[in-house]
Design an enzyme around this catalytic site. Sequence first.
Site, PDB file in Angstrom:
ATOM      1  N   CYS A   1       0.817  -1.213   0.000  1.00  0.00           N
ATOM      2  CA  CYS A   1       0.000   0.000   0.000  1.00  0.00           C
ATOM      3  C   CYS A   1       0.856   1.271   0.000  1.00  0.00           C
ATOM      4  CB  CYS A   1      -0.996  -0.039   1.155  1.00  0.00           C
ATOM      5  SG  CYS A   1      -2.506   0.909   0.811  1.00  0.00           S
TER       6      CYS A   1
ATOM      7  N   HIS B   1      -3.790  -5.905   1.260  1.00  0.00           N
ATOM      8  CA  HIS B   1      -3.468  -6.002   2.680  1.00  0.00           C
ATOM      9  C   HIS B   1      -4.604  -6.712   3.391  1.00  0.00           C
ATOM     10  CE1 HIS B   1      -6.140  -2.512   3.270  1.00  0.00           C
ATOM     11  NE2 HIS B   1      -5.467  -1.885   2.316  1.00  0.00           N
TER      12      HIS B   1
END
Length: 249
Positions: free
Chosen positions: A93, A194
Amino acid sequence: MKLVVGHLYPEYLNIYADRGNMAVLAGRCAARGIGFEVWPVSLGDALDPDAHDLLYIGGGQDREQSLVAPDVAGRAAAIESALAGGAALLAVCGGYQLLGRFYRDRAGVELEGAGIFDLHTVAGERRMIGDVLLECELDPGDRRTLAGFENHAGRTLLGDGAQPLGRVVAGFGNDGQSGYEGCRRGRALGTYLHGPLLPRNPWLADWLIGQALARRHGTPPALEPLGDALEAEAHDVAVARAHARGGRY
């Protein structure tokens, strides 16, 4: 055998269950009798390119990303040297964005990146949130699925020669339009997935372990299979949610 992880900015880039990823790597190494060490590397700390088998950088809020961005950019040469020496890398991310060439926020302010991946990211108006499913082929002929969760406003655009991590089956991916997610450069992987990523994708954890151990041993060693029934169930649940979510943005 021993695997040494350099965990970049764990006290700043830690909002997407990064400790879960570390726990999976540690547990799978321990089950095979492989030593496992994690060395935190934070603002101003030296990064020895020869000290780590795997580098890991997670995600954070915009404030934390802005805080660490100059330090990340300043480590470009050390990270490049580590990769050239055979280290593996996983960036998730915000860390994925910061390892590109730059990140431009909605006000037009640009954060310089480390340039490890040939990509850049521009903030969009709408967040791209939900379960996501990819199809990847990290080893020739071995096609696998990756399931995770994405939550990002950034639109990440790969350079002409950049290789995506995978093809989006369901979800948004890098930009909601290209049909691709993440970026791969040899043993270095960047992704928006994630939630955390590795507990529901144990095959990827093992791929990273093997690639990291190859830094010292020349080639990825054969890893003893583990009983992954619970992990497989978690993967299947995430896959079903992603399919129910449907197509791309």
